[in-house]
Design a protein around this motif. Sequence first.
Motif, mmCIF file in Angstrom:
data_model
loop_
_atom_site.group_PDB
_atom_site.id
_atom_site.type_symbol
_atom_site.label_atom_id
_atom_site.label_comp_id
_atom_site.label_asym_id
_atom_site.label_seq_id
_atom_site.Cartn_x
_atom_site.Cartn_y
_atom_site.Cartn_z
ATOM 1 N N ILE A 137 -21.156 -3.580 -15.369
ATOM 2 C CA ILE A 137 -20.464 -4.841 -15.081
ATOM 3 C C ILE A 137 -18.966 -4.567 -15.135
ATOM 4 O O ILE A 137 -18.459 -4.076 -16.148
ATOM 5 N N PRO A 138 -18.222 -4.847 -14.064
ATOM 6 C CA PRO A 138 -16.783 -4.545 -14.076
ATOM 7 C C PRO A 138 -16.026 -5.369 -15.122
ATOM 8 O O PRO A 138 -16.227 -6.578 -15.221
ATOM 9 N N LYS A 139 -15.162 -4.694 -15.859
ATOM 10 C CA LYS A 139 -14.322 -5.399 -16.828
ATOM 11 C C LYS A 139 -13.362 -6.364 -16.142
ATOM 12 O O LYS A 139 -12.881 -7.315 -16.765
ATOM 13 N N THR A 140 -13.080 -6.120 -14.860
ATOM 14 C CA THR A 140 -12.129 -6.968 -14.139
ATOM 15 C C THR A 140 -12.593 -8.420 -14.069
ATOM 16 O O THR A 140 -11.769 -9.327 -13.903
ATOM 17 N N LEU A 141 -13.902 -8.662 -14.218
ATOM 18 C CA LEU A 141 -14.381 -10.049 -14.203
ATOM 19 C C LEU A 141 -13.850 -10.840 -15.389
ATOM 20 O O LEU A 141 -13.834 -12.067 -15.357
ATOM 21 N N GLY A 142 -13.413 -10.150 -16.415
ATOM 22 C CA GLY A 142 -12.827 -10.826 -17.574
ATOM 23 C C GLY A 142 -11.516 -11.520 -17.253
ATOM 24 O O GLY A 142 -11.055 -12.378 -18.015
ATOM 25 N N LYS A 143 -10.904 -11.186 -16.089
ATOM 26 C CA LYS A 143 -9.646 -11.827 -15.688
ATOM 27 C C LYS A 143 -9.858 -13.211 -15.092
ATOM 28 O O LYS A 143 -8.894 -13.932 -14.847
ATOM 29 N N LEU A 144 -11.111 -13.570 -14.845
ATOM 30 C CA LEU A 144 -11.400 -14.830 -14.162
ATOM 31 C C LEU A 144 -11.389 -15.974 -15.168
ATOM 32 O O LEU A 144 -12.423 -16.398 -15.681
ATOM 33 N N GLN A 145 -10.207 -16.509 -15.423
ATOM 34 C CA GLN A 145 -10.029 -17.496 -16.480
ATOM 35 C C GLN A 145 -10.678 -18.843 -16.174
ATOM 36 O O GLN A 145 -10.961 -19.622 -17.078
ATOM 37 N N LYS A 146 -10.928 -19.135 -14.888
ATOM 38 C CA LYS A 146 -11.559 -20.410 -14.527
ATOM 39 C C LYS A 146 -13.084 -20.313 -14.480
ATOM 40 O O LYS A 146 -13.752 -21.324 -14.293
ATOM 41 N N LEU A 147 -13.621 -19.111 -14.649
ATOM 42 C CA LEU A 147 -15.065 -18.913 -14.531
ATOM 43 C C LEU A 147 -15.803 -19.617 -15.660
ATOM 44 O O LEU A 147 -15.538 -19.396 -16.836
ATOM 45 N N ARG A 148 -16.725 -20.514 -15.288
ATOM 46 C CA ARG A 148 -17.495 -21.269 -16.275
ATOM 47 C C ARG A 148 -18.995 -21.028 -16.155
ATOM 48 O O ARG A 148 -19.741 -21.394 -17.048
ATOM 49 N N ASN A 149 -19.433 -20.480 -15.043
ATOM 50 C CA ASN A 149 -20.859 -20.184 -14.872
ATOM 51 C C ASN A 149 -21.019 -18.764 -14.352
ATOM 52 O O ASN A 149 -20.682 -18.489 -13.201
ATOM 53 N N LEU A 150 -21.534 -17.882 -15.188
ATOM 54 C CA LEU A 150 -21.797 -16.501 -14.812
ATOM 55 C C LEU A 150 -23.261 -16.212 -15.084
ATOM 56 O O LEU A 150 -23.741 -16.380 -16.205
ATOM 57 N N ASP A 151 -23.997 -15.800 -14.052
ATOM 58 C CA ASP A 151 -25.400 -15.447 -14.239
ATOM 59 C C ASP A 151 -25.682 -14.139 -13.521
ATOM 60 O O ASP A 151 -25.740 -14.083 -12.288
ATOM 61 N N LEU A 152 -25.825 -13.078 -14.314
ATOM 62 C CA LEU A 152 -26.140 -11.740 -13.797
ATOM 63 C C LEU A 152 -27.525 -11.308 -14.241
ATOM 64 O O LEU A 152 -27.858 -10.122 -14.172
ATOM 65 N N ILE A 173 -27.875 -15.215 -22.339
ATOM 66 C CA ILE A 173 -28.678 -15.715 -21.212
ATOM 67 C C ILE A 173 -28.079 -15.262 -19.880
ATOM 68 O O ILE A 173 -28.802 -15.009 -18.915
ATOM 69 N N SER A 174 -26.756 -15.129 -19.818
ATOM 70 C CA SER A 174 -26.093 -14.713 -18.577
ATOM 71 C C SER A 174 -26.456 -13.292 -18.169
ATOM 72 O O SER A 174 -26.268 -12.920 -17.003
ATOM 73 N N PHE A 175 -26.969 -12.501 -19.117
ATOM 74 C CA PHE A 175 -27.214 -11.081 -18.861
ATOM 75 C C PHE A 175 -28.669 -10.685 -19.095
ATOM 76 O O PHE A 175 -29.003 -9.501 -19.081
ATOM 77 N N ALA A 176 -29.541 -11.654 -19.278
ATOM 78 C CA ALA A 176 -30.925 -11.380 -19.667
ATOM 79 C C ALA A 176 -31.678 -10.598 -18.586
ATOM 80 O O ALA A 176 -31.343 -10.631 -17.404
ATOM 81 N N ASN A 177 -32.711 -9.877 -19.037
ATOM 82 C CA ASN A 177 -33.611 -9.146 -18.140
ATOM 83 C C ASN A 177 -32.897 -8.091 -17.293
ATOM 84 O O ASN A 177 -33.167 -7.926 -16.104
ATOM 85 N N ASN A 178 -31.963 -7.403 -17.941
ATOM 86 C CA ASN A 178 -31.392 -6.155 -17.431
ATOM 87 C C ASN A 178 -31.742 -5.094 -18.475
ATOM 88 O O ASN A 178 -31.001 -4.915 -19.449
ATOM 89 N N PRO A 179 -32.877 -4.393 -18.322
ATOM 90 C CA PRO A 179 -33.406 -3.558 -19.409
ATOM 91 C C PRO A 179 -32.439 -2.507 -19.938
ATOM 92 O O PRO A 179 -32.523 -2.125 -21.109
ATOM 93 N N LYS A 180 -31.525 -2.021 -19.097
ATOM 94 C CA LYS A 180 -30.614 -0.957 -19.518
ATOM 95 C C LYS A 180 -29.231 -1.478 -19.898
ATOM 96 O O LYS A 180 -28.301 -0.700 -20.075
ATOM 97 N N LEU A 181 -29.117 -2.775 -20.018
ATOM 98 C CA LEU A 181 -27.836 -3.381 -20.365
ATOM 99 C C LEU A 181 -27.779 -3.632 -21.863
ATOM 100 O O LEU A 181 -28.723 -4.155 -22.458
ATOM 101 N N ILE A 182 -26.671 -3.240 -22.473
ATOM 102 C CA ILE A 182 -26.508 -3.373 -23.924
ATOM 103 C C ILE A 182 -25.605 -4.573 -24.192
ATOM 104 O O ILE A 182 -24.429 -4.593 -23.817
ATOM 105 N N LEU A 183 -26.180 -5.565 -24.848
ATOM 106 C CA LEU A 183 -25.432 -6.785 -25.139
ATOM 107 C C LEU A 183 -24.544 -6.579 -26.359
ATOM 108 O O LEU A 183 -24.856 -5.774 -27.240
ATOM 109 N N PRO A 184 -23.422 -7.290 -26.429
ATOM 110 C CA PRO A 184 -22.561 -7.176 -27.603
ATOM 111 C C PRO A 184 -23.264 -7.707 -28.844
ATOM 112 O O PRO A 184 -24.073 -8.636 -28.770
ATOM 113 N N VAL A 185 -22.978 -7.086 -29.967
ATOM 114 C CA VAL A 185 -23.569 -7.524 -31.235
ATOM 115 C C VAL A 185 -22.842 -8.780 -31.688
ATOM 116 O O VAL A 185 -21.619 -8.815 -31.786
#
Length: 202
Positions: A137-152, A173-185
């Motif tokens: 997931i690109p870190k650049t998406l963190g610049k989207l200050q108006k983003l309120r709905n993200l579903d990947l 929930i925005s990142f669920a069911n990506n088996p190789k994705l590590i969610l933040p603790v």
Amino acid sequence: MEMGRINSLISTCALLWLILVLENVSIVYGNAEGDALYAFKKQLRDPNNVLQSWDPTLVNPCMWYHVTCNLDNSVTRIDLGSANLTGQLVSQLGQLRNLQYLELYNNNISGKIPQHLGNLTSLVSLDLFRNKLEGHIPKTLGKLQKLRNLDLSNNNLRGYVPNNGSFSLFTPISFANNPKLILPVVVPLPPAPAPAPAPLNS
């Protein structure tokens, strides 16, 4: 009297010239967005012909189906959910600076999420769930200050979920069911101290 007519003629010519310049600027701007969307279309396989109206010869894409524009003929919304599209996202999508909604859920889009989507500073909703996206997931998406709905969710994304900027707003929930994705603790907050007992009245 003759001088007044000359001044009036000059003013009229200047006004017409300004109108032509502004129209040309609008056409160039519109074409830039149309070119970006057409580049996306060329990367897609579209068995149901939902993109049949995406004609690059038009002045701008505001007459295309599944595209919404504002009063300035700038693209604000793309609705292509459940369209049976196969292919990849393209970096040119990052040129749609007034885009607020990018709805591409429930397709067969593969490849990586372009880091150029971080240029979409007006984006409110980014729905890419139920595709075949991979990579980080690109870190650049963190610049989207108006983003309120993200579903990947429901993709093949891998690596760590970024924690910068707007990522702090989203739940697992925005990142669920990506088996190789590590969610933040998520560190639970310590319990609030119990209130002191009220003194007894004597």
